[in-house]
Design a protein around this motif. Sequence first.
Motif, PDB file in Angstrom:
ATOM      1  N   PRO A 271      22.161 -25.341 -45.310  1.00 56.06           N
ATOM      2  CA  PRO A 271      23.550 -24.384 -45.306  1.00 56.06           C
ATOM      3  C   PRO A 271      23.498 -23.178 -44.558  1.00 56.06           C
ATOM      4  CG  PRO A 271      22.808 -25.243 -47.487  1.00 56.06           C
ATOM      5  CD  PRO A 271      21.590 -25.427 -46.614  1.00 56.06           C
ATOM      6  N   ARG A 272      22.643 -22.603 -44.420  1.00 49.63           N
ATOM      7  CA  ARG A 272      22.689 -21.158 -43.998  1.00 49.63           C
ATOM      8  C   ARG A 272      22.401 -21.302 -42.452  1.00 49.63           C
ATOM      9  NH1 ARG A 272      25.265 -16.809 -43.527  1.00 49.63           N
ATOM     10  NH2 ARG A 272      23.785 -14.781 -42.815  1.00 49.63           N
ATOM     11  N   ALA A 273      21.485 -22.317 -42.131  1.00 49.99           N
ATOM     12  CA  ALA A 273      21.313 -22.584 -40.500  1.00 49.99           C
ATOM     13  C   ALA A 273      22.328 -23.000 -39.980  1.00 49.99           C
ATOM     14  CB  ALA A 273      20.127 -23.376 -40.718  1.00 49.99           C
ATOM     15  N   MET A 274      23.274 -23.881 -40.576  1.00 52.09           N
ATOM     16  CA  MET A 274      24.568 -24.335 -39.941  1.00 52.09           C
ATOM     17  C   MET A 274      25.530 -23.336 -39.910  1.00 52.09           C
ATOM     18  SD  MET A 274      24.884 -28.293 -41.347  1.00 52.09           S
ATOM     19  CE  MET A 274      26.395 -28.579 -40.140  1.00 52.09           C
ATOM     20  N   GLN A 275      25.616 -22.176 -40.920  1.00 51.90           N
ATOM     21  CA  GLN A 275      26.537 -21.206 -40.748  1.00 51.90           C
ATOM     22  C   GLN A 275      26.215 -20.526 -39.469  1.00 51.90           C
ATOM     23  OE1 GLN A 275      26.349 -19.039 -44.433  1.00 51.90           O
ATOM     24  NE2 GLN A 275      27.177 -21.089 -45.547  1.00 51.90           N
ATOM     25  N   THR A 276      24.879 -20.296 -39.234  1.00 49.52           N
ATOM     26  CA  THR A 276      24.418 -18.966 -38.109  1.00 49.52           C
ATOM     27  C   THR A 276      24.524 -20.100 -36.746  1.00 49.52           C
ATOM     28  OG1 THR A 276      22.197 -19.613 -38.596  1.00 49.52           O
ATOM     29  CG2 THR A 276      23.253 -17.829 -39.546  1.00 49.52           C
ATOM     30  N   GLU A 277      24.261 -21.171 -36.906  1.00 50.79           N
ATOM     31  CA  GLU A 277      24.012 -21.981 -35.534  1.00 50.79           C
ATOM     32  C   GLU A 277      25.698 -22.390 -35.094  1.00 50.79           C
ATOM     33  OE1 GLU A 277      21.452 -22.442 -33.467  1.00 50.79           O
ATOM     34  OE2 GLU A 277      20.480 -21.125 -34.897  1.00 50.79           O
ATOM     35  N   PHE A 278      26.450 -22.614 -35.889  1.00 44.03           N
ATOM     36  CA  PHE A 278      27.720 -23.083 -35.595  1.00 44.03           C
ATOM     37  C   PHE A 278      28.758 -21.846 -36.229  1.00 44.03           C
ATOM     38  CE2 PHE A 278      25.015 -26.887 -35.920  1.00 44.03           C
ATOM     39  CZ  PHE A 278      25.275 -27.191 -34.525  1.00 44.03           C
ATOM     40  N   THR A 285      38.482 -19.931 -43.992  1.00 46.37           N
ATOM     41  CA  THR A 285      38.248 -20.564 -45.182  1.00 46.37           C
ATOM     42  C   THR A 285      38.092 -22.172 -44.964  1.00 46.37           C
ATOM     43  OG1 THR A 285      39.217 -19.014 -46.574  1.00 46.37           O
ATOM     44  CG2 THR A 285      38.606 -21.070 -47.388  1.00 46.37           C
ATOM     45  N   ARG A 286      38.846 -22.709 -44.527  1.00 46.64           N
ATOM     46  CA  ARG A 286      38.763 -24.360 -43.856  1.00 46.64           C
ATOM     47  C   ARG A 286      37.468 -24.394 -43.093  1.00 46.64           C
ATOM     48  NH1 ARG A 286      44.040 -27.018 -41.499  1.00 46.64           N
ATOM     49  NH2 ARG A 286      44.708 -26.336 -43.338  1.00 46.64           N
ATOM     50  N   GLY A 287      37.207 -23.545 -42.259  1.00 47.24           N
ATOM     51  CA  GLY A 287      35.835 -23.981 -41.262  1.00 47.24           C
ATOM     52  C   GLY A 287      34.719 -23.665 -42.197  1.00 47.24           C
ATOM     53  N   LYS A 288      34.825 -22.717 -43.245  1.00 53.77           N
ATOM     54  CA  LYS A 288      33.700 -22.469 -44.020  1.00 53.77           C
ATOM     55  C   LYS A 288      33.485 -23.589 -44.904  1.00 53.77           C
ATOM     56  CE  LYS A 288      33.923 -17.467 -44.487  1.00 53.77           C
ATOM     57  NZ  LYS A 288      34.033 -16.270 -45.264  1.00 53.77           N
ATOM     58  N   ASP A 354      25.787 -27.333 -29.313  1.00 53.87           N
ATOM     59  CA  ASP A 354      27.069 -26.941 -29.804  1.00 53.87           C
ATOM     60  C   ASP A 354      27.888 -28.087 -30.564  1.00 53.87           C
ATOM     61  OD1 ASP A 354      26.968 -24.247 -29.128  1.00 53.87           O
ATOM     62  OD2 ASP A 354      27.857 -24.702 -27.027  1.00 53.87           O
ATOM     63  N   ASN A 355      27.291 -29.137 -30.472  1.00 54.76           N
ATOM     64  CA  ASN A 355      28.003 -30.223 -30.978  1.00 54.76           C
ATOM     65  C   ASN A 355      27.541 -30.386 -32.562  1.00 54.76           C
ATOM     66  OD1 ASN A 355      28.767 -33.139 -31.706  1.00 54.76           O
ATOM     67  ND2 ASN A 355      28.297 -33.722 -29.545  1.00 54.76           N
ATOM     68  N   LEU A 356      28.373 -29.739 -33.471  1.00 58.16           N
ATOM     69  CA  LEU A 356      28.225 -29.926 -34.761  1.00 58.16           C
ATOM     70  C   LEU A 356      28.090 -31.223 -35.603  1.00 58.16           C
ATOM     71  CD1 LEU A 356      28.363 -28.552 -37.683  1.00 58.16           C
ATOM     72  CD2 LEU A 356      30.805 -28.299 -37.443  1.00 58.16           C
ATOM     73  N   PHE A 357      29.115 -31.989 -35.055  1.00 58.64           N
ATOM     74  CA  PHE A 357      29.215 -33.324 -35.849  1.00 58.64           C
ATOM     75  C   PHE A 357      28.284 -34.263 -35.461  1.00 58.64           C
ATOM     76  CE2 PHE A 357      33.444 -31.573 -35.501  1.00 58.64           C
ATOM     77  CZ  PHE A 357      33.770 -31.753 -37.222  1.00 58.64           C
ATOM     78  N   GLY A 421      16.935 -19.366 -34.583  1.00 56.50           N
ATOM     79  CA  GLY A 421      17.673 -20.385 -33.743  1.00 56.50           C
ATOM     80  C   GLY A 421      17.194 -21.548 -33.364  1.00 56.50           C
ATOM     81  N   PRO A 422      17.883 -22.156 -32.240  1.00 58.93           N
ATOM     82  CA  PRO A 422      17.511 -23.672 -31.702  1.00 58.93           C
ATOM     83  C   PRO A 422      16.074 -24.177 -31.618  1.00 58.93           C
ATOM     84  CG  PRO A 422      19.293 -22.645 -30.707  1.00 58.93           C
ATOM     85  CD  PRO A 422      18.709 -21.685 -31.481  1.00 58.93           C
ATOM     86  N   GLN A 423      15.179 -22.972 -31.333  1.00 58.90           N
ATOM     87  CA  GLN A 423      14.008 -23.391 -31.005  1.00 58.90           C
ATOM     88  C   GLN A 423      13.093 -23.584 -32.125  1.00 58.90           C
ATOM     89  OE1 GLN A 423      11.921 -20.586 -28.515  1.00 58.90           O
ATOM     90  NE2 GLN A 423      10.346 -21.637 -28.227  1.00 58.90           N
TER      91      GLN A 423
END
Length: 469
Positions: A271-278, A285-288, A354-357, A421-423
């Motif tokens: 959950p936290r990694a996706m908040q920071t990476e994306f 609020t909708r994005g969160k 950057d491809n979240l989905f 990060g990504p690495q």
Amino acid sequence: MTAAPAPPPGAAPTRIRYWVLFLLCLLAMITYMDRAANGSAKKAIMDDLGVQENDFFWVLIAFQLAYALFEIPSGWLGDTRGPRSTLLRVVLWWSFFVALTGFVGTSHLAGVYLGFTALVVIQFFFGVGEAGAFPNIAKALYNWFPAADRGFAKSVIWMSARFMGGLTPAVWILLTDKNLAELTWREAMWLFAAVAAVWALVFCLVFRNKPGEHPAVNEAERAEIDAGRVETKGAVQVPWGKLIRSRNLWAVCLMYAVTNYCWYFLMYFLPRAMQTEFATYTTTTRGKLLVALLAGCPLLIGMFGCLLGGTLSDRYIRRTGDRKWGRRLFGVIGYGGAGCCYFAAAGVKLAAPDNLFLFASFLVLMGFMNDLIMAPAWAVCQDIGRDYAATVSGAMNMFGNLVGATSTLLVTGLLMKEYPGPQGILICFTMYGVVYFLGVGAWLMIDATKPIVSDAELLAERPLAEAKP
């Protein structure tokens, strides 16, 4: 609450065991809700304490260490004293410490300030309580369900757990976002603790250790549950020497260590990694909510893997009579598929960061494949443990969580700090993929047809045991 009177002899079987299953499913949901709350609340907690968020891994290590160390003692209590009293104790215990977590960073309790060290200690004792949940659920299901339906029953339990674990990040946003319910993180913790306490009250009134102790269960349902079972009388004494010498049990422990080593990333860090990476998605609020739901989807979709794995395992066994491959096959498929998905997610993060989905899609599929093994794994503990199902389940979960704590320490203490990060994600996911393929080998060593104490040994050692027709 007064139980309904038992139907007269010769009546159709009652179905009280499914109400028992419903209560245990609620417990599995509460267990994961309270545990997953840590992953969602850690930033707010650490901000209030004035401590760096990366140091939260000490809290997770304290929980997992306690959770691991007290699995076997809690399982032993369930086997020797029954799951009813044991589950009541552990749920009330952990709900107290969840509520106490809401006081860290304050001096509201007798003027004593509860700082970061207090948080670590509180989470240790929270883990002590939660350690008793799933081994005693396994024991309760062993007592209440016939052998042919144990895989299904375990699949529903794990489906419920995954559902609530996956939903908790979004529930947390709904409860604490300043534009929605506006609860503080402390108030949300107190609410979660209250839910567990209410469950304990209902459970105390409704549940009994065995069908024969429940006044609403008729003889027809008892006969269905006890078909082919060796019924033992008197106090259960766990055969520690045979457990320690069992190659089958060691293989089960090794197998389950793979899940704990690779899967906890989803619960605590994703959950936290996706908040920071994306981060570009989290400005509204909708994005969160979108990111929170995607972070929870590996668990939400994983619940269907839980249901499918247990259902197919039982169906395979009923059609072929082959319990060994009926448990083993879906473990091999699940671990192999989960390893491939972690490799694919790592590739996406490398090629299209950057491809979240697409990134989330492979993690969702990974959660599904991993969870194919959950019901067969816990059903194996019932198959080989029998009267000692809670102790065997506790041993499996203890070993798995000790290894899981090592993974948490490695990921947060080394990789996420040294390679943020990504690495860091690329390194973690590649490592997890390799470990999953090692887990395939562990599944091939497990034989669900070889109980730790055979029927012949049980009847020889305990003359009061009798085979049910």
